[in-house]
Design a protein around this motif. Structure first.
Motif, PDB file in Angstrom:
ATOM      1  N   ARG A  37      -4.694   5.678  40.267  1.00 54.35           N
ATOM      2  CA  ARG A  37      -4.535   4.397  39.736  1.00 54.35           C
ATOM      3  C   ARG A  37      -4.229   4.346  38.301  1.00 54.35           C
ATOM      4  NH1 ARG A  37      -3.297   0.192  43.055  1.00 54.35           N
ATOM      5  NH2 ARG A  37      -4.246   0.418  45.101  1.00 54.35           N
ATOM      6  N   VAL A  38      -3.318   3.623  37.758  1.00 56.84           N
ATOM      7  CA  VAL A  38      -2.906   3.902  36.341  1.00 56.84           C
ATOM      8  C   VAL A  38      -4.008   3.088  35.647  1.00 56.84           C
ATOM      9  CG1 VAL A  38      -1.223   3.318  34.502  1.00 56.84           C
ATOM     10  CG2 VAL A  38      -0.593   4.215  36.538  1.00 56.84           C
ATOM     11  N   GLY A  39      -4.559   3.557  34.321  1.00 54.60           N
ATOM     12  CA  GLY A  39      -5.711   2.867  33.683  1.00 54.60           C
ATOM     13  C   GLY A  39      -5.202   1.939  32.527  1.00 54.60           C
ATOM     14  N   GLN A  40      -3.978   2.250  32.251  1.00 54.08           N
ATOM     15  CA  GLN A  40      -3.788   1.541  31.066  1.00 54.08           C
ATOM     16  C   GLN A  40      -2.254   1.466  30.842  1.00 54.08           C
ATOM     17  OE1 GLN A  40      -5.293   4.071  27.829  1.00 54.08           O
ATOM     18  NE2 GLN A  40      -3.330   4.903  27.360  1.00 54.08           N
ATOM     19  N   ASP A  41      -1.514   0.579  30.759  1.00 48.09           N
ATOM     20  CA  ASP A  41      -0.140   0.464  30.193  1.00 48.09           C
ATOM     21  C   ASP A  41       0.374   1.472  29.635  1.00 48.09           C
ATOM     22  OD1 ASP A  41       0.218  -1.879  31.861  1.00 48.09           O
ATOM     23  OD2 ASP A  41       0.494  -3.078  30.260  1.00 48.09           O
ATOM     24  N   ILE A  55       2.623   8.365  27.304  1.00 51.04           N
ATOM     25  CA  ILE A  55       1.312   8.634  27.695  1.00 51.04           C
ATOM     26  C   ILE A  55       0.544   7.373  28.255  1.00 51.04           C
ATOM     27  CG2 ILE A  55      -1.032   9.387  26.614  1.00 51.04           C
ATOM     28  CD1 ILE A  55       0.631  10.202  24.222  1.00 51.04           C
ATOM     29  N   PHE A  56      -0.126   7.684  29.407  1.00 52.65           N
ATOM     30  CA  PHE A  56      -0.924   6.772  30.088  1.00 52.65           C
ATOM     31  C   PHE A  56      -1.898   7.620  30.845  1.00 52.65           C
ATOM     32  CE2 PHE A  56       2.767   8.117  33.005  1.00 52.65           C
ATOM     33  CZ  PHE A  56       2.093   8.173  34.015  1.00 52.65           C
ATOM     34  N   SER A  57      -2.940   7.000  31.580  1.00 49.51           N
ATOM     35  CA  SER A  57      -3.939   7.719  31.932  1.00 49.51           C
ATOM     36  C   SER A  57      -3.967   7.345  33.541  1.00 49.51           C
ATOM     37  CB  SER A  57      -5.394   7.270  31.551  1.00 49.51           C
ATOM     38  OG  SER A  57      -5.769   5.635  31.659  1.00 49.51           O
ATOM     39  N   THR A  81     -15.739   8.794  39.388  1.00 53.17           N
ATOM     40  CA  THR A  81     -14.313   8.489  38.896  1.00 53.17           C
ATOM     41  C   THR A  81     -13.911   9.553  37.810  1.00 53.17           C
ATOM     42  OG1 THR A  81     -14.469   6.115  39.280  1.00 53.17           O
ATOM     43  CG2 THR A  81     -12.719   6.817  37.873  1.00 53.17           C
ATOM     44  N   THR A  82     -12.957  10.164  37.799  1.00 51.03           N
ATOM     45  CA  THR A  82     -12.203  11.052  36.685  1.00 51.03           C
ATOM     46  C   THR A  82     -10.967  10.599  36.408  1.00 51.03           C
ATOM     47  OG1 THR A  82     -13.528  12.824  37.973  1.00 51.03           O
ATOM     48  CG2 THR A  82     -11.790  13.703  36.422  1.00 51.03           C
ATOM     49  N   TRP A  83     -10.861  10.426  34.628  1.00 49.51           N
ATOM     50  CA  TRP A  83      -9.801  10.041  34.249  1.00 49.51           C
ATOM     51  C   TRP A  83      -9.056  11.198  33.538  1.00 49.51           C
ATOM     52  CZ3 TRP A  83      -8.126   5.001  33.973  1.00 49.51           C
ATOM     53  CH2 TRP A  83      -9.159   4.104  34.583  1.00 49.51           C
ATOM     54  N   HIS A  84      -7.689  11.140  33.910  1.00 49.48           N
ATOM     55  CA  HIS A  84      -6.795  12.122  33.523  1.00 49.48           C
ATOM     56  C   HIS A  84      -5.570  11.428  32.665  1.00 49.48           C
ATOM     57  CE1 HIS A  84      -8.151  14.384  36.962  1.00 49.48           C
ATOM     58  NE2 HIS A  84      -8.330  12.936  37.583  1.00 49.48           N
ATOM     59  N   ARG A  85      -5.270  12.311  31.429  1.00 48.41           N
ATOM     60  CA  ARG A  85      -4.427  11.695  30.352  1.00 48.41           C
ATOM     61  C   ARG A  85      -2.907  12.271  30.766  1.00 48.41           C
ATOM     62  NH1 ARG A  85      -4.128  11.054  24.540  1.00 48.41           N
ATOM     63  NH2 ARG A  85      -2.353  12.037  23.835  1.00 48.41           N
ATOM     64  N   VAL A  96      11.712   5.918  32.299  1.00 52.29           N
ATOM     65  CA  VAL A  96      11.298   5.145  33.414  1.00 52.29           C
ATOM     66  C   VAL A  96       9.634   4.949  33.444  1.00 52.29           C
ATOM     67  CG1 VAL A  96      11.145   5.499  35.998  1.00 52.29           C
ATOM     68  CG2 VAL A  96      13.313   6.220  34.770  1.00 52.29           C
ATOM     69  N   ALA A  97       9.026   5.920  33.143  1.00 50.37           N
ATOM     70  CA  ALA A  97       7.359   5.774  33.253  1.00 50.37           C
ATOM     71  C   ALA A  97       7.083   4.781  32.201  1.00 50.37           C
ATOM     72  CB  ALA A  97       6.714   7.182  32.896  1.00 50.37           C
ATOM     73  N   TYR A  98       7.665   4.800  31.006  1.00 53.68           N
ATOM     74  CA  TYR A  98       7.337   3.848  29.890  1.00 53.68           C
ATOM     75  C   TYR A  98       7.669   2.349  30.410  1.00 53.68           C
ATOM     76  CZ  TYR A  98       7.145   1.368  25.520  1.00 53.68           C
ATOM     77  OH  TYR A  98       6.673   0.307  24.721  1.00 53.68           O
ATOM     78  N   GLN A  99       8.793   2.213  31.105  1.00 51.07           N
ATOM     79  CA  GLN A  99       9.261   0.881  31.577  1.00 51.07           C
ATOM     80  C   GLN A  99       8.601   0.397  32.823  1.00 51.07           C
ATOM     81  OE1 GLN A  99      13.302   0.608  32.179  1.00 51.07           O
ATOM     82  NE2 GLN A  99      13.405  -1.489  32.687  1.00 51.07           N
TER      83      GLN A  99
END
Length: 144
Positions: A37-41, A55-57, A81-85, A96-99
């Protein structure tokens, strides 16, 4: 058996036919697949003279059950839980990712590991691990 032997001969020919003795053509793999799951916009950044990057996590979870007994339902459930950049450089995918990537949405990311260094605002050298995305599959609709 014949395929294996011919592949070995081919590798030796490639190695020894080169004029540079240090040149050895080998195949290597740097591939990462994440489902989470995406952690931030996402944010889009651009350093002067370079192409922009989105860039997102992404968070991935590992769950296990610990405890006594032979039953798989006995014991306490633990989760890590592991966070990935995630960095997206490909022009079409980056936009597309940004939008469309939104906080909380579920995504499947394919890419490669990249290790780098940067200097933070306190002039401390830090190391960063980033996933350079080659493909993103959206698994959630936009109503997350």
């Amino acid at each position: 058996m014949f395929r294996i032997a011919s592949a070995q001969v081919f590798r030796n020919v490639i190695r020894h036919s080169s004029t540079d003795a240090t040149l050895i053509l080998e195949r290597s793999i740097n591939k990462v697949q994440l489902l989470g799951r995406v952690g931030q916009d996402p944010v889009m950044r651009q350093v002067e003279g370079r192409n922009p990057v989105t860039i997102f996590s992404v968070a991935t979870n590992e769950m296990w059950r610990s405890g006594e007994g032979e039953s798989s339902y006995a014991g306490d459930v633990s989760q890590k839980t592991t966070w990935h950049r995630i960095s997206v450089f490909k022009p079409g995918l980056r936009d597309v990712a940004y939008q469309y990537v939104k906080k909380g949405s579920r995504v499947f990311v394919e890419g490669k590991l990249d290790y780098g260094e940067y200097v933070d605002k306190n002039n401390v050298r830090r190391q960063a691990t980033t996933i350079i995305a080659d493909n993103i599959i959206f698994l959630s609709d936009n109503r997350v």
